[in-house]
Design an enzyme around this catalytic site. Structure first.
Site, short mmCIF file in Angstrom:
data_model
loop_
_atom_site.label_atom_id
_atom_site.label_comp_id
_atom_site.label_asym_id
_atom_site.label_seq_id
_atom_site.Cartn_x
_atom_site.Cartn_y
_atom_site.Cartn_z
N ASP A 15 100.91 25.96 51.30
CA ASP A 15 101.94 26.74 50.60
C ASP A 15 102.81 27.58 51.54
OD1 ASP A 15 100.84 25.72 48.26
OD2 ASP A 15 99.44 27.39 48.10
N LYS A 18 106.65 24.21 53.01
CA LYS A 18 106.97 22.89 53.59
C LYS A 18 108.06 22.18 52.80
CE LYS A 18 102.57 21.87 53.13
NZ LYS A 18 101.98 23.19 52.81
N GLY A 42 101.65 21.01 46.11
CA GLY A 42 102.73 21.46 45.23
C GLY A 42 103.83 21.95 46.15
N HIS A 43 104.88 21.17 46.30
CA HIS A 43 105.95 21.50 47.23
C HIS A 43 107.21 21.84 46.45
CE1 HIS A 43 103.88 19.06 50.68
NE2 HIS A 43 103.12 20.02 50.18
N GLN A 232 99.04 20.44 52.35
CA GLN A 232 98.01 21.44 52.65
C GLN A 232 98.37 22.14 53.96
OE1 GLN A 232 96.61 18.01 51.58
NE2 GLN A 232 97.26 19.03 49.72
P1 GDP Z 1 104.53 24.22 50.21
O1 GDP Z 1 103.32 23.77 49.49
O2 GDP Z 1 104.27 24.49 51.65
O3 GDP Z 1 105.72 23.33 50.01
O4 GDP Z 1 104.91 25.65 49.57
P2 GDP Z 1 104.94 26.00 47.99
O5 GDP Z 1 106.15 25.42 47.40
O6 GDP Z 1 103.63 25.72 47.36
O7 GDP Z 1 105.00 27.58 48.07
C1 GDP Z 1 106.03 28.25 48.70
C2 GDP Z 1 106.72 29.17 47.68
O8 GDP Z 1 107.55 30.09 48.36
C3 GDP Z 1 107.64 28.40 46.74
O9 GDP Z 1 107.67 29.05 45.51
C4 GDP Z 1 108.98 28.48 47.44
O10 GDP Z 1 110.07 28.37 46.55
C5 GDP Z 1 108.91 29.87 48.03
N1 GDP Z 1 109.63 30.07 49.30
C6 GDP Z 1 109.86 29.20 50.30
N2 GDP Z 1 110.49 29.80 51.33
C7 GDP Z 1 110.67 31.09 50.96
C8 GDP Z 1 111.23 32.25 51.60
O11 GDP Z 1 111.68 32.21 52.74
N3 GDP Z 1 111.22 33.41 50.89
C9 GDP Z 1 110.70 33.49 49.63
N4 GDP Z 1 110.71 34.67 49.04
N5 GDP Z 1 110.15 32.44 49.02
C10 GDP Z 1 110.13 31.26 49.67
P1 IMO Z 2 100.28 22.32 49.58
O1 IMO Z 2 100.65 20.97 50.13
C1 IMO Z 2 97.15 25.33 49.11
C2 IMO Z 2 93.04 23.87 48.60
C3 IMO Z 2 92.39 24.08 47.25
C4 IMO Z 2 90.95 24.19 47.67
C5 IMO Z 2 90.84 23.18 48.80
C6 IMO Z 2 90.31 21.82 48.38
O2 IMO Z 2 101.01 22.73 48.36
O3 IMO Z 2 100.32 23.35 50.67
P2 IMO Z 2 91.31 19.79 46.99
O4 IMO Z 2 91.96 19.73 45.66
O5 IMO Z 2 92.19 19.32 48.11
O6 IMO Z 2 89.98 19.14 47.02
O7 IMO Z 2 91.03 21.35 47.25
O8 IMO Z 2 92.16 23.03 49.31
N1 IMO Z 2 94.35 23.16 48.53
C7 IMO Z 2 95.53 23.76 48.74
N2 IMO Z 2 95.84 25.05 48.93
N3 IMO Z 2 98.13 24.41 49.11
C8 IMO Z 2 97.83 23.10 48.95
O9 IMO Z 2 98.75 22.12 49.10
C9 IMO Z 2 96.49 22.73 48.70
N4 IMO Z 2 95.86 21.55 48.47
C10 IMO Z 2 94.56 21.84 48.38
O10 IMO Z 2 92.86 25.26 46.65
O11 IMO Z 2 90.70 25.46 48.22
MG MG Z 3 102.20 24.27 47.78
#
Ligand code: GDP
Ligand code: IMO
Ligand code: MG
Length: 433
Positions: A15, A18, A42-43, A232
Site C-alpha cells: 500500500d 504503487k 489493491g492498487h 504487496q
Molecule cells: P498500492 O497498493 O501500493 O497501490 O497502494 P494503495 O492504493 O493500496 O494505497 C495507497 C493509498 O494512498 C491510495 O488510497 C492512494 O490513492 C493514496 N495515495 C497515493 N499517493 C498518495 C499521496 O502522495 N498522498 C496521499 N495523501 N495519498 C496518496
Molecule cells: P498491495 O499490492 C498490504 C498482507 C495481508 C496479510 C498478509 C498475507 O495493495 O500493496 P495474503 O492474502 O497475501 O495471504 O495475506 O499480507 N497483504 C497486503 N498488505 N497490501 C497488499 O497488497 C497486501 N497483500 C497482502 O494483510 O497480512
Molecule cells: Mg494496496
C-alpha cells in the site's frame, strides 16, 4: 535495440502507492506487467473525477494504447477478474482490448478461498491476517504441482481437473475440522459462488492469452519498453519478510525474473516506492508502530484503510533499517517517496535509525519474528503547510525538504519522485526516469 525491463515495487508492507505511480509512468512504457501476487493487491488510481481500485489487472490499464500483461507468477481469480473488467468498462475503458494473460498463470478456485479462511480460523490468535483471497492455498497447489493454470481452461478435461482439485480442498477443510458450509465467499455460499466462477471462465477466454515469456522477449528485442509492477511489499516477501506473517510470493526484484520469465541481466531500473511513514495490514512485527494519537492522526490524514479489505491499517514512523534491507534485496536504483502530505501538522517527526534488541544497537532486521525491538529515533522538525498542487521540490516547505534530504543521505540514494496527493497530477518528478 534490446531493451531492459524496469521494475516498480513496494519497499514496506504494501500500500505504498504503487498503483498511482505505475499509472503516472505508463505513458513512458509500451507494456505494464504484473509478476506476482493476485487479488490480495489493491492498487488505487485517481485522475479527473475517477477513483479506481485494481486487484489483478495491472495499473497501466487506463492508458488504452498500452498492453497490460498478467504474468505467469500472478494468481488469477476469474470471477474477480471478470468484475474488474466490468467495472473498468463502466468508467469507459475496454480492458478486453489491451489486457493479456499468461497461459502459465495459476488459477484461484472458490475452494482455495474457503481453505484460506479455514487455515486462518485454525490458527486462532496466530492468524496471518490474510486477505482471504485464496493466495496461500493457490500458491501451495502451484508448488505442490497440483495447481490449475489459465492454459488448462481450454482443455477438454478441465471439468475433471477442476472437480478433482476442488474435492481435494473440501477434504482438507474437513480435515481441519470444519464444515465448508460455514465459509461464505464474498457473502455467497460455495455452490452459488462456484456457479458464477465457472461461468466467468468464458470472460477469461475472451482475453488475449499468451506465452508471456516469448511475448516479452520479442517486445524487448524490438525496442519496446516494459515496466514490471510489484504487488504487496518487500517486507511481506515469502523468503525475506517476517515469516510466517508474509504473503506467499517473492515480492522482490528476483520475483520479476521467475514471474515473467525474464533473465536477471534484463533487469533495468528498479524504482523502490515507500511512504513517508509506515503502515501494515494484518499480523506480524512492526517495530515503529504507534498506538497513540500520532498513529491515529496518520491513519485519518492518510486515509489508511485497506483498498482490498477495508481494514484499518496499523501506522508508525519511517523505519530506515527495514527500508535499507528492502533496498539491498531489490537493488533499488531510484527511490519514490509517497504520501509526504500526510505528515503535516506534526510538531516533530521521528525517523527510526536503528533498532535496540536485548540492549544492543543494530541496523539489521532480526530473524526472530518475536524479537523485542525498541526503535531508536532521530527527530525532525514538522511542517503545517498543505502541499498538494505543488509542482516542484523548491515550492515545498523547508522542513519537508529537509526531511527528504535526510532520507536521501541516510539511504545513499536519490529520491526521484515525491508524491503529494492521491491524484495523478500531484507528482513531483525530480530526475529523468
Ligand atoms: P498500492 O497498493 O501500493 O497501490 O497502494 P494503495 O492504493 O493500496 O494505497 C495507497 C493509498 O494512498 C491510495 O488510497 C492512494 O490513492 C493514496 N495515495 C497515493 N499517493 C498518495 C499521496 O502522495 N498522498 C496521499 N495523501 N495519498 C496518496
Ligand atoms: P498491495 O499490492 C498490504 C498482507 C495481508 C496479510 C498478509 C498475507 O495493495 O500493496 P495474503 O492474502 O497475501 O495471504 O495475506 O499480507 N497483504 C497486503 N498488505 N497490501 C497488499 O497488497 C497486501 N497483500 C497482502 O494483510 O497480512
Ligand atoms: Mg494496496
Amino acid at each position: 535495440m534490446n531493451n531492459k525491463i524496469d521494475v516498480l515495487l513496494g519497499l514496506q508492507w504494501g500500500d505504498e502507492g504503487k498503483g498511482k505511480i505505475v499509472d503516472v509512468l505508463t505513458p513512458q512504457y509500451d507494456i505494464v506487467a504484473r509478476f506476482q501476487g493476485g487479488p490480495n493487491a489493491g492498487h488505487t488510481l485517481e485522475f479527473g473525477n475517477i477513483k479506481h481500485v485494481l486487484h489483478i489487472i495491472p495499473s497501466g490499464i487506463c492508458h488504452k494504447e498500452k498492453v497490460n500483461l498478467i504474468g505467469n507468477g500472478v494468481l488469477v481469480e476469474p470471477l474477480i477478474l471478470q468484475n474488474e473488467v466490468a467495472s473498468l468498462e463502466n468508467i469507459g475503458f475496454s480492458p478486453k482490448d489491451n489486457l493479456y494473460v499468461s497461459k502459465k498463470a495459476h488459477l484461484i478456485l472458490p475452494t482455495h478461498r474457503m481453505l484460506d479462511a479455514a487455515n486462518e480460523k485454525s490458527k486462532g490468535a496466530q492468524k496471518i491476517g490474510s486477505t482471504l483471497k485464496g493466495i496461500g492455498p493457490a500458491y501451495t497447489d502451484k508448488v505442490a504441482r497440483t495447481g490449475l493454470r489459465v492454459g488448462s481452461i481450454f482443455s477438454s478435461d478441465f471439468e475433471n481437473l477442476y472437480r478433482k482439485a476442488s474435492n481435494a480442498h473440501l477434504s482438507q477443510i474437513k480435515a481441519l475440522g470444519y464444515d465448508y458450509n460455514e465459509f461464505k465467499i464474498d457473502g455467497e455460499s460455495f455452490e452459488e459462488y462456484e456457479a458464477k466462477w465457472l461461468k466467468s471462465l468464458e470472460t477469461l477466454k475472451q482475453l488475449t492469452i499468451v506465452d508471456s515469456e516469448y511475448f516479452l522477449e520479442e517486445a524487448l528485442a524490438s525496442g519496446k519498453k516494459v515496466l514490471a509492477e510489484g504487488a504487496q511489499g518487500s517486507m511481506l516477501d515469502i523468503d525475506f519478510g517476517s515469516y510466517p506473517f508474509v504473503t506467499s510470493s517473492n515480492t522482490i526484484t528476483a520475483g520479476v525474473c521467475s514471474g515473467l520469465g525474464v533473465a536477471p541481466s534484463k533487469i533495468g531500473k528498479v524504482f523502490g516506492i515507500f511512504k513517508a511513514y509506515c503502515t501494515r495490514v494484518g499480523s506480524g512485527p512492526f517495530p515503529t508502530e504507534l498506538f497513540d494519537a500520532d498513529g491515529e492522526k496518520m491513519r485519518q490524514q492518510g486515509r489508511e484503510f485497506g483498498s482490498t479489505t477495508g481494514r484499518a491499517r496499523r501506522c508508525g514512523w519511517l523505519d530506515l533499517p527495514a527500508l535499507k534491507y528492502a533496498c539491498m534485496l531489490n537493488g533499488v536504483t531510484h527511490l519514490m517517496l509517497m504520501k509526504i502530505d500526510v505528515l503535516k501538522n506534526f510538531e516533530t517527526i521521528n525517523i527510526c535509525e536503528k533498532y535496540e534488541i536485548n540492549g544492543e544497537l543494530t541496523e539489521r532486521v532480526p530473524y526472530e519474528v518475536d524479537a523485542e525491538i525498541k526503535p531508536v529515533y532521530s527527530v525532525q522538525k514538522g511542517w503545517c503547510a498543505d502541499v498538494d498542487g505543488k509542482k516542484s521540490f523548491e515550492e515545498l516547505p523547508s522542513e519537508m525538504q529537509a526531511y527528504v534530504n535526510v532520507i536521501e543521505e541516510k539511504m545513499s540514494l536519490p529520491v526521484a519522485v515525491i508524491s503529494t496527493s492521491p491524484n495523478r497530477e500531484d507528482t513531483i518528478i525530480r530526475t529523468e526516469l
